[in-house]
Write an enzyme that holds these catalytic residues in place. Sequence first.
Site, short mmCIF file in Angstrom:
data_model
loop_
_atom_site.label_atom_id
_atom_site.label_comp_id
_atom_site.label_asym_id
_atom_site.label_seq_id
_atom_site.Cartn_x
_atom_site.Cartn_y
_atom_site.Cartn_z
N ASP A 138 0.86 -1.19 0.00
CA ASP A 138 0.00 0.00 0.00
C ASP A 138 0.89 1.24 0.00
OD1 ASP A 138 -2.25 1.85 0.62
OD2 ASP A 138 -3.33 0.00 0.98
N HIS B 280 2.42 2.25 -3.10
CA HIS B 280 1.49 3.15 -3.76
C HIS B 280 1.91 4.62 -3.72
CE1 HIS B 280 -2.20 0.24 -3.30
NE2 HIS B 280 -1.17 -0.30 -3.93
#
Length: 453
Positions: free
Chosen positions: A301, A324
């Site tokens: 993430d 991310h």
Amino acid sequence: MTETGATRRREQRETARPEKRERPVARPDGETETTATRRTERETSERDQLARPDGETRRSNGMDVWGRDDRLNLDETERRFSVLSAYILMSTMVLMINLTSSSVAFAAPTSFNVVDLGAKGDGRTDSTRAFLRAWESACASPSSATIYVPQGRYLLNEVLFTGECKGRVTFKIDGTLVAPSDYHILGTSGKWITFNKVQGVSISGGILDGQGAGLWACKAAGKKCPFGARSLEFTYSSEITITGLTSMNSQIFHIVIHDCKNVKLQQVQVTASGNSPNTDGIHVQGSTDVTITQANIKTGDDCISIGPGTTNLWMENINCGPGHGISGSQNGVRIKTWARPSTGYVKGVLFEDIIINNARNPIIIDQDYCPHNEGCPGQVSGVKISDVVYRNIRGSSGSQVAMKFDCSPKAPCSGIVLDNVDLTYESKSASSSCINADGSAFGLVHPSSCLAA
């Protein structure tokens, strides 16, 4: 005949002799020179007539009444006095050294080894109580204290370290702290290792193993699973330093800084699968004066996520990927807000000196964020984004659109600055996209800016 009798007769003979008179000489104080001389001789004679152990009287010329040289005895007395003085001086120095040593020992840091308090480094024995005992002792220490964790694997269940402590506490970790393999044990509580209301706490070295792979698999299979636990969290704390710590396989967020101030994270390593959900590397929220430097983050993430209420956050020398955010496989530098009403804002952000390698979205502002279309479809963000600078950013994009500014129609982005940005797509020109965004461009900017002036 006694010495006193001989002395008296000699004085009588000397008195019987005719006295030779001297002419007095006037002195400024009114006293004659002769009188002053005699008075001085009399005072000197009285001082020199000191009692001796053998009953003799010492004369001022160093000779006793029998004509013996008394200076040898005087030298012996002086020698003994010198030896005594040296002894007193040495004793005083020894006393001072002892006092100084005692003071240094008192001020020296106190160390608590978790093994001495019952911890087992076998990876199976629950060592939670031993760590808490070490914390309680270190926290109560009036001087700086160190909690030492030797090499080994130490099983810890959910643990809470609370302040306020009397002095600074340092965790020196050479081993690995291991979460329970059964993710249900921690997954429902949402946290593993938490520090609450502490000041002056440092963590140096060590590995945190959240053993989150089982929970990731549960979620990937679509089963009913607990949400998961954050590996390390500091809440309502200040003057925190984390150096050389590695966090691996956290169930969800690896490191969380929540409502803290004056926090430094240096040389932190984060490792998790690129497919691990919600495993943000470092999450900062409601905190001020936070510095993150020389971090290497590989996760599923956001590498670094920033929540509401965060101010004065400095990030430098961050290597992110997979992940991310910041500079990774999916997004480079990203600002995202939920597509729903809000009175929040993001302003005064600087992204500088960044190299991006084949990220899908190298530069992106996304105010239409609504994962899984839950709780936000058909709404717009109320967060105001302004004064964001992108300076000296170069590299490659994994998609045709290298710069995307998708801002809210309710609160358009303003004051966006592009300063020397050079991004390519497959060795050719990329493109940019702007919605509800205005700003300016300086220097070399590729792809061309789409910001409204």
